[in-house]
Design an enzyme around this catalytic site. Structure first.
Site, mmCIF file in Angstrom:
data_model
loop_
_atom_site.group_PDB
_atom_site.id
_atom_site.type_symbol
_atom_site.label_atom_id
_atom_site.label_comp_id
_atom_site.label_asym_id
_atom_site.label_seq_id
_atom_site.Cartn_x
_atom_site.Cartn_y
_atom_site.Cartn_z
ATOM 1 N N ASN A 22 2.620 3.667 2.754
ATOM 2 C CA ASN A 22 2.259 4.496 1.661
ATOM 3 C C ASN A 22 3.423 3.699 0.586
ATOM 4 O OD1 ASN A 22 1.432 6.483 0.425
ATOM 5 N ND2 ASN A 22 1.781 7.765 2.617
ATOM 6 N N ASN A 64 -4.227 1.353 0.410
ATOM 7 C CA ASN A 64 -4.023 2.388 -0.302
ATOM 8 C C ASN A 64 -2.486 1.433 -1.818
ATOM 9 O OD1 ASN A 64 -2.349 4.824 -0.857
ATOM 10 N ND2 ASN A 64 -1.374 4.561 1.186
ATOM 11 N N ASP A 79 6.657 8.447 1.169
ATOM 12 C CA ASP A 79 5.492 8.692 0.865
ATOM 13 C C ASP A 79 5.934 7.662 -0.032
ATOM 14 O OD1 ASP A 79 2.473 8.654 -0.334
ATOM 15 O OD2 ASP A 79 2.729 10.597 -0.077
#
Length: 297
Positions: free
Chosen positions: A155, A105, A202
């Site tokens: 995240n 990610n 996030d």
């Protein structure tokens, strides 16, 4: 949200994006990954944008820079950390497939050139989109190793200006978690940096007063929080906030990447609801990702 916190509205800089992610202030512009299109885009403060690179990855992918100025791109589903060379070609900087076959990610490069990438980890449980995430370290000599595990949907990440603390957003745990960074780049002494209550952090960035800004998709806002969990500023948006970054000429502009959220199954579509918004911030950016290309340790 404490009564002492303020709630403000942001200005739209540009729209028509798919999903903007991984914003970085670099060379006088905001760079971002336009998930769903494979584009890395640079946007100036007047909203003029330029496609800097198009790559095969659709999502997830994220960016940061090595101390020598070369761009790094995490090609999440391919499990590769790519490096853009002077001639524009992409070379493999690190192969992460040996550590996990699940998508990777986010990325942050600290002031010493250590590269941290999160995601990967064990396979998700039935019905889940993501399993417990990990954090891997790629040192300047190219060594790759896992340095943290069991992250509840890993995240955004940020490193404090002294290079001693890494903060990661654990979206599913609704908290920001901190690790001490060792001399060799290893992570230890895990602790809760801020319990965020009903918020789902996030993307994140840090400022010169030691606070963290985090974006929140379901609650459609960006919030500034102190260590311990006191929320002291909030920017409301009419769609999900995916990431944020401090930048501008003096580092005092908060840029927000927002888009309408229609579920994981609809992330790749023809919808172009993504926006870049901006609002004045009381404290400039600090630490990494950095809003300047200044001196690294």
């Amino acid at each position: 949200m404490p009564s002492s916190s303020s709630v403000r509205k942001a200005n739209i800089i540009t729209g028509g994006l798919a999903f903007g992610e991984s914003p970085r202030w670099h060379d006088g512009r905001l760079w971002l990954c336009n998930w769903g299109t494979g584009e890395i885009v640079a946007v100036d403060e007047d909203g003029k944008r330029e496609i800097m690179l198009t790559m095969p990855a659709v999502l997830p992918f994220s960016i940061d820079w090595l101390p020598d100025g070369r761009l790094l791109v995490v090609s999440g589903r391919e499990g590769l950390l790519l490096r853009r060379e002077a001639d524009g070609t992409l070379a493999t900087h690190a192969d992460l497939r040996q550590l996990s076959k699940n998508p990777w990610n986010e990325i942050v490069v600290d002031g010493r050139g250590n590269v941290y990438v999160n995601g990967g980890g064990p396979a998700p449980a039935p019905g889940e989109h993501f399993g417990p995430g990990t954090i891997v370290l790629i040192t300047p000599d190219g060594t790759v190793r896992q340095v943290a595990e069991d992250i509840a949907f890993a995240n955004g990440m940020a490193v404090t200006p002294d290079n001693r603390t890494l903060i990661v957003a654990e979206s599913h745990a609704r908290r920001l978690t901190a690790f001490a960074i060792g001399e060799d780049g290893s992570l230890s002494r895990r602790r809760v940096w801020a319990d965020l209550g009903d918020d789902f952090p996030d993307g994140i960035c840090t400022d010169a007063e030691g606070c963290v800004w985090y974006a929140d998709v379901p609650n459609r806002h960006c919030v500034r929080v102190r260590e311990g969990g006191e929320k002291i500023d909030r920017v409301e948006v009419d769609r999900g906030c995916f990431a944020c970054m401090l930048g501008g000429s003096d580092g005092r502009t908060l840029f927000i990447l927002a888009a309408e959220w229609r579920g994981f199954e609809n992330m790749v579509s023809d919808a172009r609801t993504g926006q870049v918004l901006s609002i004045a911030a009381s404290s400039p950016g600090a630490g990494w990702p950095s809003y300047t290309s200044g001196t690294r340790w």
